[in-house]
Design an enzyme around this catalytic site. Structure first.
Site, PDB file in Angstrom:
ATOM      1  N   ASP A 188      -4.874  -3.177   4.012  1.00  6.53           N
ATOM      2  CA  ASP A 188      -5.372  -2.734   5.316  1.00  6.53           C
ATOM      3  C   ASP A 188      -6.891  -2.767   5.409  1.00  6.53           C
ATOM      4  O   ASP A 188      -7.447  -2.646   6.489  1.00  6.53           O
ATOM      5  CB  ASP A 188      -4.864  -1.327   5.650  1.00  6.53           C
ATOM      6  CG  ASP A 188      -5.167  -0.316   4.544  1.00  6.53           C
ATOM      7  OD1 ASP A 188      -6.089  -0.576   3.746  1.00  6.53           O
ATOM      8  OD2 ASP A 188      -4.493   0.714   4.486  1.00  6.53           O
ATOM      9  N   ASP A 248       0.840  -1.200   0.000  1.00  8.25           N
ATOM     10  CA  ASP A 248       0.000   0.000   0.000  1.00  8.25           C
ATOM     11  C   ASP A 248       0.871   1.246   0.000  1.00  8.25           C
ATOM     12  O   ASP A 248       2.012   1.220   0.448  1.00  8.25           O
ATOM     13  CB  ASP A 248      -0.881   0.035   1.247  1.00  8.25           C
ATOM     14  CG  ASP A 248      -1.977  -0.999   1.193  1.00  8.25           C
ATOM     15  OD1 ASP A 248      -2.277  -1.455   0.098  1.00  8.25           O
ATOM     16  OD2 ASP A 248      -2.506  -1.345   2.261  1.00  8.25           O
ATOM     17  N   ASP A 251      -9.488  -6.160   1.161  1.00  2.07           N
ATOM     18  CA  ASP A 251      -8.183  -6.725   0.809  1.00  2.07           C
ATOM     19  C   ASP A 251      -8.041  -8.166   1.263  1.00  2.07           C
ATOM     20  O   ASP A 251      -7.099  -8.854   0.870  1.00  2.07           O
ATOM     21  CB  ASP A 251      -7.051  -5.909   1.454  1.00  2.07           C
ATOM     22  CG  ASP A 251      -6.831  -4.591   0.744  1.00  2.07           C
ATOM     23  OD1 ASP A 251      -7.077  -4.537  -0.473  1.00  2.07           O
ATOM     24  OD2 ASP A 251      -6.419  -3.627   1.396  1.00  2.07           O
TER      25      ASP A 251
END
Length: 1103
Positions: A819, A479, A823
């Site tokens: 997060d 990310d 996901d």
């Protein structure tokens, strides 16, 4: 184990060792060839256990998954789930046909008007009628002295009082095994049991024939050596278990926010008390039993308790929440009514033990290697036993004085039995040395060490196998927000209408009505909060929420927004939480007879739904083509400077058209067309200073970097990356790929800033692609395109999953960070799932293998280093142990066949085994990672455990040791000038020299094993205190054994000259290692030439 099993294990072990063969179907025929144990079937796990040659199953399989206990655990889960389902069935029956029963008001319990049993009964039985009798949620909160908006008083005295009366949010855990249990398990080794029996028989015969003073040495020394091995083994295993217990407790320590004293406070899940008010967002775990206070579209996944995968909708008619369940959709707040053992989840967790056992690929493969070596060693031991017995009973064996040991009709039965016991003891000891029980356990040792050190590097390992799999990662998906960036967001640019607000927090530039609408939209359409303390005012103001929301809230406060006042005056009718697919979130707010529907999200997407805009003078202007072009250009300019662009819009709605009933309103789809644009803001999140360096390190590590975005940040647009490492040949250009939820301009800017894109010249098709274009491709096309993409914009969580699948199908070992709740599928699908510890939801964390505690990409790089270190340390230990194996076996076999005696007796071999197994593993398996590891290419799934470099080093050292020690064995009397000594004394000195030189060779070779592919083996050795301590301890103990324990070990004291010779023999291994490393090795694994015939043969049988 049967004979057929032996054959299978032998050939299987070969496959486990080579792994790099061209045979793609190797895994079909090799029980030890398991590329990944993540989501492996029970049949696969059983198959390799059955194929392994094991001397001590309780120890060998201690840290693997206990399949029988897993079945028992699942049975207990089913029992409690059935209990929950019965309750639900009874509740439905009661609601359908019975009137509510009258519930007597509770009697005072301490300072509260309701007790633990009454609360537990309400929650456990989902007793809605009882809840109504108590006055609903409001009445229950009054009984618990809780303010539903401000929570409980947060002072320690109040919290402690509640914990004492209602219990703590913990449950009794089964105690870990004591040290005595580990002693007992270490004792279970079959060969050690045989040695103890032999020692007892030898002790009895020795005392009978030679008396107590002299007769106990032989048997007693063997017994002492065996007990020393057991004791040291138990200590090592016990220490490992304590480390795993500590890490397991850390995994369960979830941190969450509760409302106390009117503000959000982050606490441990163990510190929650009855009466706490807990906000619930998508991805959170319900931390305790409770009832719903308020909620919007709240859906709970109760599969962990009921076993049913469907999402259960919660509202005022179904307000009961069960601990351990997950928030699948919507938002809400709950009142805690039951904690710890007073919940069904607590009962479930208290009834099952936390099993830290788990398969790891290295563990399985090393069992294959251990089985292969063990079969060879077993064959050697049987051969030595046969040769020694034949030579003994045919009169070809002489004692140290040169006398024939066995004469038919002359030698007594007692002497013959004693001699035979000694021969059997030697053979059994050879098996102890040959079967490397410590080899698979070395994986556990290095993993336990690595996991503890990784905690200091801000990485919490949830699955052991992820530790080592990271060393093989060829693609890491990371990310951006908080990982590649600082996660410190601020609004640096803002437009209201077509006017740019400069500075962006200049409130005087806005019309009051525009400010009012903007403040209302920001204050109501958020999961964040603004807390202004009574003392200190705005100077000590606290803003909570996601980083993007905090930035927008802080900006609005500077514009004059009064958060609490707006929330009190507004009635929120319905909430549409931020959606990763639509990339926006909305809220319906009522003011008297007016309803405003506010939207906030990705700038160009919200802009596409706008038909008007409000200028800074509160004039409504139609959104013409020229206006849209202006706003689009502004968005692109901000995005080009790597700003996150968020648009805020609203529309009016007739109150009469809003559904009246709560159930209908929960299903209401907020209108998202004909919006009026209020503002567009640009949010800056600076790149972390160490990210470009970290990216460069990864690329130097033979890695391709790809940025894949998670696409979601709660409530506001998310833009995350994926950095992917790919195994690259030096001749191939190392590429960077980014897949982000932002538009392509933002993605390009961030990629350039982080060093993922080299220059703007790279930003041409097909290098850049949108997520929607990628997802419409066929599976085969996605595999091909995935390798070419450098930047993917506007991707969804499903795009991330598709990309992971495409990369894995093309042979990549994929690690993914995430997060958000969405996901979870990608984290689960990836070879290694990395969840963010700060921004990550509990759903994401539970789907992950490793939690990055500081959300920092530099920590991800450290995990890669540790992953490679695990693999490298195991290889060091294998090289060291196999050198000892080969040398000890060859020396004893050659000596036994040629002279009928062995230079290394049982006690000496047990000491060597202790150096080789426990102490060797401690010294080599705990080497910290070095920068050199990041200069290598990732380790492939089927890379051989024993590389050609290791074979070269091993053969060079083993040949040297065998050659020197055999020369000493056959020519030692003349070389050591012992011809003038008696035969007995000369033999004792010679054998002592062989033993001493052999041990010192291993001590010096431990240094060589530290750096198998480097000339300088001493780099960093003085910083590794454990290694230096173990080497020093081993050397000191060797001196004590030779000089003071001769009667126990059948050795004699050596002169200082003999010691110098022994040290010199060991010291030669250092320059020899340097010379050996100059010998070139072929690229193709040499072990493949030996194992390929076995594979073909097994493939033929299977066909």
């Amino acid at each position: 184990m049967t004979g057929s099993d032996d054959v299978e294990a032998a050939t299987a072990a070969g496959g486990g060792m080579v792994g790099g063969d061209d045979d793609d179907n190797a895994g079909l025929y090799d029980p030890f060839d398991i590329a990944t144990t993540k989501n492996a079937s029970v049949q696969t796990l059983k198959r390799w256990r059955q194929a392994a040659l094991v001397l001590n199953a309780s120890r060998r399989f201690r840290y693997t998954l206990d399949l029988r206990k897993e079945e028992e655990k699942e049975q207990r889960r089913r029992t409690i789930r059935a209990h929950a389902q019965v309750i639900r069935a009874a509740l439905l029956f009661k609601l359908a046909g019975e009137q509510a029963t009258i519930v007597s008001l509770p009697s005072p319990i301490g300072d509260y008007l309701i007790g633990v049993e009454q609360l537990a009964s309400i929650s456990r039985d989902h007793n809605f009628s009882a809840l109504q009798e108590y006055g609903g949620v409001k009445g229950l909160s009054d009984l618990l002295e809780t303010n539903l908006e401000k929570g409980i008083d947060g002072d320690d005295a109040n919290v402690t009082k509640r914990r004492n009366i209602f219990g703590s949010n913990t449950y009794p855990r089964k105690k870990g095994r004591s040290f005595l249990m580990f002693l007992w398990e270490a004792w279970q080794d079959l060969t050690l049991i045989i040695l103890i029996i032999a020692a007892a028989a030898s002790l009895a015969l020795g005392i009978k024939t030679e008396g107590v003073e002299e007769g106990w040495y032989d048997g007693g020394s063997i017994a002492f050596a065996v007990f020393l091995v057991i004791f040291v083994t138990a200590i090592s295993d016990y220490r490992q278990s304590l480390q795993f217990q500590n890490l397991n407790e850390e995994k369960q320590n979830i941190h969450l926010k509760v409302i106390r004293d009117g503000r959000p406070v982050e606490i441990s899940i163990f510190d929650i008390v009855v009466g706490d008010v807990v906000p619930l967002n998508i991805g959170d775990q319900v931390p305790a039993d409770g009832v719903l206070i308020t909620g919007h579209s709240l859906g709970i996944d109760e599969s962990s308790m009921t076993g049913e995968s469907k999402i259960v909708h919660k509202d005022q008619k179904a307000p009961f929440l069960m601990s351990g369940c997950k928030v699948a959709d919507g938002v809400g707040t709950m009142l805690v009514t039951g904690v710890g053992i007073n919940t069904e989840w607590g009962l479930l967790m208290a009834s099952i033990s936390e099993d830290t056992g788990e398969e790891t690929p290295l563990q399985v493969r090393l069992n294959g290697v251990a089985t292969f070596i063990g079969i060879v060693g077993l064959g050697v031991a049987v051969s030595v036993l046969a040769v020694l017995l034949i030579r003994y009973f045919t009169g070809h064996t002489r004692d140290s004085s040169g006398n024939v040991q066995f004469r038919r009709g002359v030698t007594g039965v007692g002497d013959a039995v004693d001699d035979v016991i000694k021969i059997i003891t030697i053979a059994v000891t050879i098996v102890v040395v040959a079967v490397p029980e410590g080899l698979p356990l070395a994986v556990t040792l290095t993993l336990a060490y690595s996991m503890r050190k990784m905690m200091a590097d801000k990485a919490l390992v949830r699955r052991l196998s992820a530790c080592e799999t990271m060393g093989s990662a060829t693609t890491i998906c990371s990310d951006k927000t908080g990982t590649l960036t600082l996660n410190e967001m601020t609004v640096v640019e803002a437009y209201v209408g077509r006017k740019k607000i400069d500075p962006p927090d200049g409130s005087l530039q806005l019309h009051p009505d525009v400010s009012s609408l903007l403040h209302e939209g920001i204050a109501c359409n958020t999961l964040g909060n603004v807390f202004v303390p009574k003392v200190g005012g705005e100077e000590k103001m606290e803003i909570s929420g996601s980083p993007t929301e905090k930035a927008i809230l802080a900006w609005a406060v500077k514009l004059g927004m009064k958060f609490d006042v707006i929330r009190e005056e507004s009635k929120i009718l319905h909430v549409f939480p931020f959606n990763s697919e639509k990339k926006r979130g909305g809220v319906a707010v009522q003011h008297d007879t007016k309803v405003h529907i506010h939207w906030k999200g990705a700038a160009e997407i919200v802009l596409g739904s706008c038909t008007e805009y409000v200028d800074s003078n509160d004039c409504f202007q139609p959104m013409g083509e020229e206006d849209k072009e202006f706003f689009s250009k502004s968005i692109n300019q901000m995005a080009a400077r790597s700003l996150r662009c968020v648009a805020i819009a609203y529309r009016s709605f007739d109150l009469e058209k809003v559904p009246n009933h709560e159930e209908q309103r929960d299903q209401w789809v907020l209108p998202e067309n004909d919006l009026v644009l209020l503002s567009i803001v640009g949010i800056k999140d600076p790149c972390r200073s160490g990210v470009p360096d970290a990216v460069r390190i990864c690329m130097n590590a033979g890695v391709k970097i790809m940025d894949l975005d998670s696409i979601r940040l709660q409530n506001v647009i998310s833009q995350e990356f994926i950095i992917a490492f790919a195994n690259v040949n030096i001749k191939i250009l190392m590429m960077v790929r980014m897949v982000t939820g932002d538009n392509l301009q933002t993605a390009k800017a961030i990629a350039l800033e982080c060093g993922i894109l080299a220059s703007e010249a790279d930003a041409t098709e097909p290098t850049i692609i949108e997520g929607r274009a990628f997802r419409v491709l066929s599976e085969k096309e996605r595999e091909q395109v995935a390798k070419k993409i450098l930047v993917m914009g506007r991707s969804s969580p499903n795009d991330k999953l598709l990309l992971v699948q495409a990369l894995r199908m093309s042979g990549e070992v994929v690690a993914v960070t995430g997060d958000g709740t969405n996901d979870a599928p990608a984290l689960h699908e990836a070879d290694i799932g990395l969840a963010m510890g700060i921004q990550g939801t509990e759903v994401a964390k539970e789907s992950s293998d490793i939690i990055i505690l500081d959300d920092n990409f530099a920590s991800v790089v450290k995990v890669v280093r540790w992953g490679r270190s695990v693999y490298a340390n195991i290889q060091k230990f294998i090289q060291f142990q196999l050198t000892v194996n080969v040398a000890a076996l060859v020396i004893n076999v050659v000596a036994a066949v040629s002279s009928g005696d062995v230079p290394l007796n049982a006690v000496q071999l047990l000491w060597v085994n202790l150096i080789m197994d426990t102490l060797g593993a401690l010294a080599l398996a705990t080497e910290p990672p070095t920068d050199h590891l990041m200069e290598r290419s990732p380790v492939g799934r089927r890379e051989p455990l024993i590389t050609n470099i290791m074979w070269r080093n091993l053969i060079v050292q083993a040949l040297y040791q065998v050659g020197v020690l055999l020369v000493l064995n056959f020519c030692g009397r003349s070389i050591l000038h012992l011809k003038d000594e008696t035969r007995k004394h000369a033999t004792e000195v010679k054998n002592t020299m062989i033993f001493n030189s052999f041990v010192l060779c291993q001590i010096f070779n431990e240094f060589n094993a530290r750096k198998p592919d480097e000339i300088n083996v001493f780099t960093g050795v003085t910083k590794n205190y454990l290694f230096m301590g173990i080497v020093g301890f081993t050397f000191a103990l060797q001196i004590i054994i030779i000089e003071f324990l001769g009667k126990f070990t059948s050795t004699v004291t050596l002169s200082w000259k003999m010691w110098m010779v022994s040290v010199a023999i060991g010291l030669v291994s250092w320059p020899l290692a340097v010379i050996g490393k100059l010998i070139p090795v072929p690229e193709k694994p040499i072990a493949g030439f030996f194992t390929k015939p076995f594979r073909r043969r097994r493939a033929g049988h299977s066909a």
